[in-house]
Design a protein around this motif. Structure first.
Motif, mmCIF file in Angstrom:
data_model
loop_
_atom_site.group_PDB
_atom_site.id
_atom_site.type_symbol
_atom_site.label_atom_id
_atom_site.label_comp_id
_atom_site.label_asym_id
_atom_site.label_seq_id
_atom_site.Cartn_x
_atom_site.Cartn_y
_atom_site.Cartn_z
ATOM 1 N N PHE A 106 61.613 -28.796 54.524
ATOM 2 C CA PHE A 106 62.530 -27.772 55.050
ATOM 3 C C PHE A 106 63.303 -28.292 56.258
ATOM 4 O O PHE A 106 64.467 -27.930 56.483
ATOM 5 C CB PHE A 106 61.732 -26.523 55.429
ATOM 6 C CG PHE A 106 62.527 -25.477 56.159
ATOM 7 C CD1 PHE A 106 63.461 -24.705 55.500
ATOM 8 C CD2 PHE A 106 62.345 -25.276 57.525
ATOM 9 C CE1 PHE A 106 64.205 -23.739 56.176
ATOM 10 C CE2 PHE A 106 63.077 -24.322 58.211
ATOM 11 C CZ PHE A 106 64.007 -23.547 57.532
ATOM 12 N N LYS A 107 62.674 -29.170 57.030
ATOM 13 C CA LYS A 107 63.310 -29.708 58.233
ATOM 14 C C LYS A 107 64.615 -30.425 57.902
ATOM 15 O O LYS A 107 65.566 -30.406 58.699
ATOM 16 C CB LYS A 107 62.351 -30.659 58.948
ATOM 17 C CG LYS A 107 62.848 -31.179 60.291
ATOM 18 C CD LYS A 107 61.781 -32.022 60.962
ATOM 19 C CE LYS A 107 62.250 -32.508 62.336
ATOM 20 N NZ LYS A 107 63.420 -33.413 62.218
ATOM 21 N N LEU A 108 64.681 -31.053 56.720
ATOM 22 C CA LEU A 108 65.900 -31.752 56.331
ATOM 23 C C LEU A 108 67.071 -30.785 56.175
ATOM 24 O O LEU A 108 68.219 -31.142 56.456
ATOM 25 C CB LEU A 108 65.673 -32.520 55.031
ATOM 26 C CG LEU A 108 64.736 -33.729 55.113
ATOM 27 C CD1 LEU A 108 64.589 -34.380 53.749
ATOM 28 C CD2 LEU A 108 65.248 -34.739 56.139
ATOM 29 N N VAL A 109 66.777 -29.570 55.701
ATOM 30 C CA VAL A 109 67.841 -28.564 55.569
ATOM 31 C C VAL A 109 68.394 -28.222 56.939
ATOM 32 O O VAL A 109 69.617 -28.160 57.141
ATOM 33 C CB VAL A 109 67.303 -27.300 54.870
ATOM 34 C CG1 VAL A 109 68.373 -26.205 54.846
ATOM 35 C CG2 VAL A 109 66.855 -27.628 53.454
ATOM 36 N N ASN A 110 67.495 -28.006 57.890
ATOM 37 C CA ASN A 110 67.938 -27.718 59.255
ATOM 38 C C ASN A 110 68.733 -28.878 59.849
ATOM 39 O O ASN A 110 69.769 -28.688 60.491
ATOM 40 C CB ASN A 110 66.727 -27.420 60.149
ATOM 41 C CG ASN A 110 66.295 -25.966 60.072
ATOM 42 O OD1 ASN A 110 67.087 -25.089 59.771
ATOM 43 N ND2 ASN A 110 65.036 -25.721 60.348
ATOM 44 N N ASP A 111 68.242 -30.111 59.617
ATOM 45 C CA ASP A 111 68.888 -31.287 60.209
ATOM 46 C C ASP A 111 70.255 -31.562 59.596
ATOM 47 O O ASP A 111 71.202 -31.939 60.304
ATOM 48 C CB ASP A 111 67.996 -32.520 60.048
ATOM 49 C CG ASP A 111 66.731 -32.435 60.888
ATOM 50 O OD1 ASP A 111 66.696 -31.598 61.813
ATOM 51 O OD2 ASP A 111 65.771 -33.179 60.604
ATOM 52 N N ARG A 112 70.373 -31.374 58.282
ATOM 53 C CA ARG A 112 71.608 -31.743 57.602
ATOM 54 C C ARG A 112 72.632 -30.609 57.533
ATOM 55 O O ARG A 112 73.840 -30.849 57.597
ATOM 56 C CB ARG A 112 71.290 -32.217 56.178
ATOM 57 C CG ARG A 112 70.501 -33.523 56.155
ATOM 58 C CD ARG A 112 70.129 -33.917 54.730
ATOM 59 N NE ARG A 112 69.369 -35.163 54.713
ATOM 60 C CZ ARG A 112 68.867 -35.708 53.601
ATOM 61 N NH1 ARG A 112 69.064 -35.118 52.423
ATOM 62 N NH2 ARG A 112 68.178 -36.850 53.670
ATOM 63 N N LEU A 113 72.154 -29.380 57.391
ATOM 64 C CA LEU A 113 73.067 -28.235 57.229
ATOM 65 C C LEU A 113 73.101 -27.307 58.430
ATOM 66 O O LEU A 113 73.954 -26.429 58.510
ATOM 67 C CB LEU A 113 72.688 -27.441 55.968
ATOM 68 C CG LEU A 113 72.722 -28.215 54.652
ATOM 69 C CD1 LEU A 113 72.303 -27.307 53.505
ATOM 70 C CD2 LEU A 113 74.112 -28.798 54.396
ATOM 71 N N GLY A 114 72.140 -27.467 59.351
ATOM 72 C CA GLY A 114 72.129 -26.629 60.540
ATOM 73 C C GLY A 114 71.120 -25.497 60.448
ATOM 74 O O GLY A 114 70.674 -25.120 59.358
ATOM 75 N N HIS A 115 70.778 -24.946 61.602
ATOM 76 C CA HIS A 115 69.766 -23.890 61.655
ATOM 77 C C HIS A 115 70.232 -22.611 60.964
ATOM 78 O O HIS A 115 69.416 -21.855 60.436
ATOM 79 C CB HIS A 115 69.386 -23.593 63.110
ATOM 80 C CG HIS A 115 68.585 -24.686 63.743
ATOM 81 N ND1 HIS A 115 67.245 -24.875 63.473
ATOM 82 C CD2 HIS A 115 68.930 -25.660 64.621
ATOM 83 C CE1 HIS A 115 66.797 -25.914 64.164
ATOM 84 N NE2 HIS A 115 67.804 -26.420 64.862
ATOM 85 N N ARG A 116 71.524 -22.364 60.983
ATOM 86 C CA ARG A 116 72.028 -21.173 60.294
ATOM 87 C C ARG A 116 71.723 -21.254 58.806
ATOM 88 O O ARG A 116 71.279 -20.276 58.197
ATOM 89 C CB ARG A 116 73.537 -21.038 60.529
ATOM 90 C CG ARG A 116 74.148 -19.817 59.870
ATOM 91 C CD ARG A 116 75.636 -19.703 60.192
ATOM 92 N NE ARG A 116 76.248 -18.585 59.501
ATOM 93 C CZ ARG A 116 77.535 -18.257 59.591
ATOM 94 N NH1 ARG A 116 78.335 -18.981 60.374
ATOM 95 N NH2 ARG A 116 78.018 -17.232 58.933
ATOM 96 N N ALA A 117 71.974 -22.422 58.225
ATOM 97 C CA ALA A 117 71.661 -22.618 56.809
ATOM 98 C C ALA A 117 70.156 -22.520 56.577
ATOM 99 O O ALA A 117 69.702 -21.980 55.559
ATOM 100 C CB ALA A 117 72.182 -23.967 56.328
#
Length: 245
Positions: A106-117
């Motif tokens: 899940f951390k990759l989603v935050n890192d690549r797309l941002g916390h909003r995503a």
């Protein structure tokens, strides 16, 4: 002055005195009625004010309860509510199971797309879990990217719910900022037959099973004694998955 005139004047004086007394009593009655009406109006104001206060206090209580038991990001019940529900279910049911779900990487989603995503993803996962909710299935968010489902039923029922969770999350991509994102779920579960009647122990064993799923290919895992209780490598959440190494 004749006796007749005196009698007339006496009678007239008595009548006037009676009328005066009656007028005074009427005036006093009007004053008393006015005061009573004023007191009743003041009393009515107090009653309305007290009712409004009760309504406000109930609204504040409900707001506090929601804040204390609901997760703001997903709208699901939070960990506190999950423990309360789990405790109640154990007291009322013969068999109860707990499913713990973790979103892989899940951390990759935050890192690549941002916390909003990332928050959008959590909300979409919550909606899919909400669709699985039944009278015997209670979904909640524990923390971060971890969710739980409390199942009232035998181990087979808990296993079925765990399998459905994995399919609902892993088989259909999520739409984030116009992009399709595939998310895998690590799913573990445990039952009261393994943990007894302690809610925290039951949740802990399901957590261990979930991390075994995370470190052994992602298949749904039910807790087994061979997994241990407190791994020597630390808490289960401290284990790393192969993809993180």
């Amino acid at each position: 002055m004749s006796q007749t005139t005196n009698s007339f004047l006496t009678a007239a004086g008595g009548l006037l005195a009676g009328l005066t007394a009656a007028g005074l009593w009427a005036l006093r009655l009007r004053v008393l009625l006015a005061r009573t009406r004023h007191h009743l109006q003041a009393h009515d104001v107090l009653i309305r004010a007290a009712h409004a206060l009760v309504v406000d206090l109930r609204a504040e209580r409900d707001t506090y309860h929601r804040q204390a038991t609901r997760d703001d990001t997903t709208g699901l019940p939070n960990r506190r509510a999950a423990i309360t529900q789990l405790t109640r279910s154990i007291e009322e049911q013969t068999e109860v199971g707990v499913v713990v779900v973790d979103l892989v990487r899940f951390k990759l989603v935050n890192d690549r797309l941002g916390h909003r995503a990332g928050n959008t993803l959590l909300a979409q996962v919550a909606e899919r879990l909400r669709r699985l909710s039944r009278p015997d299935v209670f979904a909640a968010r524990l923390s971060g990217d971890e969710f739980t489902l409390i199942v009232s039923g035998d181990p087979a029922r808990t296993r079925t719910v765990a399998e459905r969770v994995r399919l609902h999350i892993s088989e259909v991509p999520f739409l984030l900022d116009g992009k399709q994102v595939n998310v895998l779920a690590s799913v573990g579960y445990a039952t009261t037959g393994q943990a007894g009647g302690d809610p925290e122990t039951l949740l802990h064993l399901a957590d261990i099973a979930m991390y075994w799923s995370k470190t052994h290919g992602g298949a749904v895992r039910g807790y087994a004694e061979s997994m241990g209780d407190t791994p020597a490598t630390g808490r289960p959440r401290d284990w790393s998955s192969p993809s993180d190494r």
